[in-house]
Design a protein around this motif. Structure first.
Motif, PDB file in Angstrom:
ATOM      1  N   GLY A 229       0.877  -1.236  -0.107  1.00  0.00           N
ATOM      2  CA  GLY A 229       0.279  -0.169  -0.416  1.00  0.00           C
ATOM      3  C   GLY A 229       0.508   1.603   0.257  1.00  0.00           C
ATOM      4  O   GLY A 229       0.496   2.094  -0.824  1.00  0.00           O
ATOM      5  N   ALA A 230       1.978   1.730   1.451  1.00  0.00           N
ATOM      6  CA  ALA A 230       2.560   2.492   1.291  1.00  0.00           C
ATOM      7  C   ALA A 230       3.702   2.319  -0.223  1.00  0.00           C
ATOM      8  O   ALA A 230       3.179   3.597  -0.980  1.00  0.00           O
ATOM      9  CB  ALA A 230       3.868   2.361   2.366  1.00  0.00           C
ATOM     10  N   TYR A 231       4.219   1.505  -1.546  1.00  0.00           N
ATOM     11  CA  TYR A 231       4.309   1.161  -2.232  1.00  0.00           C
ATOM     12  C   TYR A 231       3.766   2.746  -3.791  1.00  0.00           C
ATOM     13  O   TYR A 231       4.111   3.009  -4.259  1.00  0.00           O
ATOM     14  CB  TYR A 231       5.204   0.443  -3.126  1.00  0.00           C
ATOM     15  N   TYR A 232       2.197   1.529  -3.633  1.00  0.00           N
ATOM     16  CA  TYR A 232       1.653   2.152  -4.829  1.00  0.00           C
ATOM     17  C   TYR A 232       1.297   3.943  -3.980  1.00  0.00           C
ATOM     18  O   TYR A 232       0.963   4.556  -4.564  1.00  0.00           O
ATOM     19  CB  TYR A 232       0.403   1.659  -4.601  1.00  0.00           C
ATOM     20  N   GLY A 233       0.736   3.500  -2.967  1.00  0.00           N
ATOM     21  CA  GLY A 233       1.097   5.591  -2.497  1.00  0.00           C
ATOM     22  C   GLY A 233       1.996   6.626  -2.716  1.00  0.00           C
ATOM     23  O   GLY A 233       1.300   7.628  -3.585  1.00  0.00           O
ATOM     24  N   LEU A 234       3.190   5.791  -3.013  1.00  0.00           N
ATOM     25  CA  LEU A 234       4.469   7.174  -3.193  1.00  0.00           C
ATOM     26  C   LEU A 234       4.668   6.963  -4.292  1.00  0.00           C
ATOM     27  O   LEU A 234       4.576   8.666  -5.201  1.00  0.00           O
ATOM     28  CB  LEU A 234       6.070   6.151  -2.852  1.00  0.00           C
TER      29      LEU A 234
END
Length: 812
Positions: A229-234
């Motif tokens: 989730g953090a990767y795709y948010g970034l």
């Protein structure tokens, strides 16, 4: 065969299967597309930060995507809106927090050709409306896949299966985390006991190794969903809750590795495991809370029959409900539920309509009468003709209304989302400031940090600030309360077309009520009839005229004539309906002479220059041929049960109640006095009703209108919130925002009560989440909170919001 690295994911593959793009090599089109997407958005510095590390390649974006544009797929899953746009319900895989919803909606809204994109946080169901001249559905699917999620058409069976698999996967990850954390906690007891009583460095080192072994699968297996989730948010320039969790846990893990391999200080592998575990357990309890809230919808959907017995050429065929067409003859056995709206062909039938109206008594039907989907055949085998396909049926419309209402967002939720957008970056800035202050100024208060370096103290406090902050509680505050409020309303047969109307109804200050069918039962009875000319031929003309009207007064007069005379219909022409007055028609006899027929109120007669004196406190129906009055009828309508108590309750809510009716002043005055209404407007036509609503809105009133007839439809469309009673005309239902299926004033009262209660709890949730962050973040910055307590506190804040929302159910 030589191996070569993909320039995006850095995984090695055989050279002959690689995609060549100038001097670049990619293992698949997904990696190639993401590489160019990052480059075009100015994010190609990502690869400098990635270094030699590898990542998972994105979803194979081209796989099966062409099926979304086929005719068969469109027939099964895509519908058309009134504006000519296309609409579909999709399930989006990979959503696990409110930030995921926000990310997907943001990307879709920014895509040219997409008109609407609403995603239901609780079910992962997305309602997408798009302009097919600008974009294809396959392109929309590719857009969703490009940001790390996947989408497929909503199908109840498939959705349930996939939801079960996803829930099982989530549960396994959580149990791995719980098992490992329990073992780490036992090791931590030994470590912290030794800290105070003395412990050999060698034993301490072995404890660190054991904690490392247990915490690693927790971080990289159980916590993978946060990293993803953090990767795709970034990737889409968004700092979400997943990013905060990932940074807090990963920072603690890296620092603990430094301690394990020779650095001085204490390791925090226990904090790593507990951060992931507490947040996972908290999210799992959120899922359970949400599941109980959508049980009402699940029960309705699970009761829908999947097949129907269709009679064609005297042969019975069992067909899926989506294959049954308008005009087909359906057979229904005793105890079975009707899947379609239709017209009874059998002589008689008895139906249980409690699922729609709440009325427990059986309803007897005669040949030609209406059958509603969702109702149950009580007695023998019957047959009826389908007049609405399943997708347009009453039952499916109810399910669609519920699902759409759960997908929509009220204004207060949009405001909360605006606040939470910049929340994560604010927290990171505060964490960085905290680290700098603690490190460079050597602060030493809060918990006892004696014996550790300035760097370690600063690091621990900074991580605590990141972990304790909870944007999730803020993001959950509105949707979870709305979800529970909508489900409670649905249990009481109150259908809100969009969740935003909960907020609108809660703050409304003016209620406008139609009289007939709203304050009264709408079942008029002829109290007094006066037939001035008993000529049977003239009565046949009266019968023919009222048969062309659906107005409650005409229906009641027709019923009276059916019970007292044996009449037949004659052929009329030039039939005209005059709003709020009645009908005019013409009749030609065998000699070729044309007669003018008039049926309606006294206004209709006067407009046609017929001077006839008639005074009554009741509703009236007058029939005239040319200039001669043939018959007069006085009709009385009963006040609905609890009408007076309802008006008193509206006063206690601080709502100004006004009655708006087309009836004469004396009739309106009589009803107003009986129910306790002090303000009423009588003798108004549909246009004047709408103009009065406009007048109220110009006075900055938030206007709710409840009505049930065609003559109310214009006024309903003008109001801020339009409420249709369950027996309303189709046009009144279509322009309404809320539908009361059981047609009672008690339901109308409950809609106000539950809306106000839900709105109150939304504001409480927002207050709780803001106060939580306002108190806990300064405490963490001051060094009074260690990371594992921060993780527990973060999860508890979300659970408090969920638990507080569940209280909506408690008060009856």
């Amino acid at each position: 065969m030589s191996k070569i690295k993909c320039d995006h994911c850095h995984l090695e593959y055989d050279e002959d299967i690689m995609i060549k793009d100038e001097n670049l090599h990619f293992c698949c089109k997904g990696c190639q597309g993401v590489y160019h997407l990052l480059k075009s958005d100015g994010l190609d510095s990502f690869y400098d930060k990635l270094g030699n590390k590898t990542i998972s390649p994105p979803i194979n974006s081209d796989k099966d995507v062409e099926k979304f544009d086929t005719k068969s797929f469109e027939d099964n899953f895509i519908t058309q809106t009134e504006d000519g746009y296309k609409k579909i319900d999709l399930i989006i895989e990979g959503i696990h927090c409110a930030a995921c919803v926000w990310l997907n909606e943001k990307v879709l809204f920014n895509t040219d050709g997409i008109i609407e994109a609403n995603i239901n946080f609780s079910t992962n169901k997305a309602k997408i409306v798009w302009d097919s001249d600008k974009i294809n559905l396959s392109e929309i699917i590719l857009k969703i896949r490009s940001i790390g999620y996947n989408a497929y058409a909503y199908d109840a069976t498939i959705a349930d299966e996939k939801a079960t698999v996803a829930k099982r996967d989530f549960f396994i990850r959580m149990m791995v985390a719980v098992f490992a954390t329990m073992n780490i906690m036992m090791l931590s007891v030994a470590k912290y006991t030794g800290f105070f009583t003395g412990i050999d460095d060698e034993i301490k080192h072995y404890i660190h190794i054991a904690e490392f072994i247990f915490s690693t699968p927790v971080l990289f297996y159980s916590g993978w969903i946060f990293f993803k989730g953090a990767y795709y948010g970034l990737k889409n320039r968004i700092l979400n809750m997943d990013f905060l969790v990932s940074v807090g846990a990963l920072s603690s893990y890296i620092f603990s590795l430094y301690i394990l391999f020779g650095g001085k200080g204490e390791s925090y592998f226990d904090s790593v495991a507990m951060i992931i575990t507490f947040v996972l357990v908290g999210k799992y309890l959120e899922v359970i809370g949400k599941k109980s809230a959508v049980d009402t919808l699940d029960k309705i959907k699970s009761s829908i029959p999947l097949e129907a017995v269709v009679i064609k050429n005297k042969i019975k065929n069992i067909l899926p409900i989506n294959s049954v067409q308008v005009g087909d003859i359906v057979e229904l056995k005793a105890g079975e539920k009707a899947s379609f709206d239709g017209e009874l062909i059998s002589t008689t039938a008895s139906f249980d309509e409690s699922s729609l109206s709440g009325e427990s008594l059986p309803v007897d039907k005669k040949k030609g009468e209406k059958i509603f989907s969702g109702t149950i055949n009580n007695e023998s085998v019957i047959r009826y003709k389908v007049d609405k396909a399943y997708k347009d049926s009453t039952l499916n419309s109810i399910v669609t209304l519920l699902e759409d209402s759960l997908s929509s967002k009220p204004k207060i939720e949009h405001r909360a989302n605006e606040i939470s957008k910049g929340f994560s970056i604010t927290i990171l800035c505060l964490s960085l400031i905290t680290f700098i202050v603690w490190y460079y100024f050597g602060i030493n208060f809060g918990f006892n940090y004696d014996g550790v370096s300035h760097f370690e103290k600063a690091f621990i406090v900074a991580v605590s600030v990141i972990v304790i902050a909870c944007p999730c509680a803020l993001a959950l505050a509105t949707p979870i309360a709305n979800l529970i409020g909508i489900s409670e309303l649905a249990k009481r047969r109150l259908l809100f077309k969009e969740a935003k109307f909960i907020e609108s109804l809660a703050v409304a200050d003016t209620l406008v009520l139609d009289k007939t069918g709203t304050l009264t039962k709408g079942k008029l009875k002829v109290k007094k009839a006066k037939i001035l000319d008993n000529n049977i031929h003239k009565l046949n003309l009266l019968y023919s005229l009222i048969s062309n009207s659906n107005h409650p007064i005409s229906k009641s007069v027709k019923k009276y004539l059916d019970e007292n005379y044996e009449l037949s219909e004659k052929e009329l022409f030039d039939i005209k309906s005059i709003n709020s007055k009645g009908l005019i028609a013409k009749y030609k006899n065998v000699d070729g002479k044309v007669f003018k027929l008039l049926g309606g109120n006294i206004k209709l007669l006067r407009d046609n220059k017929i001077n006839y004196k008639f005074d009554s406190l009741n509703s009236v129906y007058l029939f005239a041929i040319d200039s001669q009055v043939i018959a007069t009828f006085e009709l009385e309508d009963e006040i609905k049960e609890g009408a007076k108590e309802f008006i008193e309750k509206m006063k206690s809510f601080g709502i100004d109640t006004i009655m708006l009716t087309g009836d004469n002043n004396k009739t309106a005055q009589k009803v107003a006095k009986e129910v306790g209404i002090t303000k009423f407007i009588s003798d108004v036509n549909p246009i004047e009703k709408a103009q009065y609503i406009d007048k109220l809105k110009n006075q900055n009133k938030t206007v709710v209108m409840a009505g049930d007839g065609i003559n109310d439809s214009v006024a309903l469309s003008k109001s801020d919130i339009a409420i249709a009673m369950g027996n309303s005309a189709d046009i009144a239902l279509s322009v309404s925002d809320i539908v009361l299926l059981d047609n009672s004033l008690k339901s109308l009262e409950e809609s106000f009560f539950i809306s106000k209660r839900t709105y109150k709890f939304i504001k409480q949730n927002l207050f709780i989440s803001l106060i939580y962050n306002a108190i806990t973040i300064p405490l963490a910055m001051a060094g009074f909170v260690i990371p594992l307590v921060a993780a527990l506190s973060m999860s508890l804040s979300s659970l408090i919001v969920v638990g507080n929302s569940m209280r909506i159910k408690l008060k009856k």
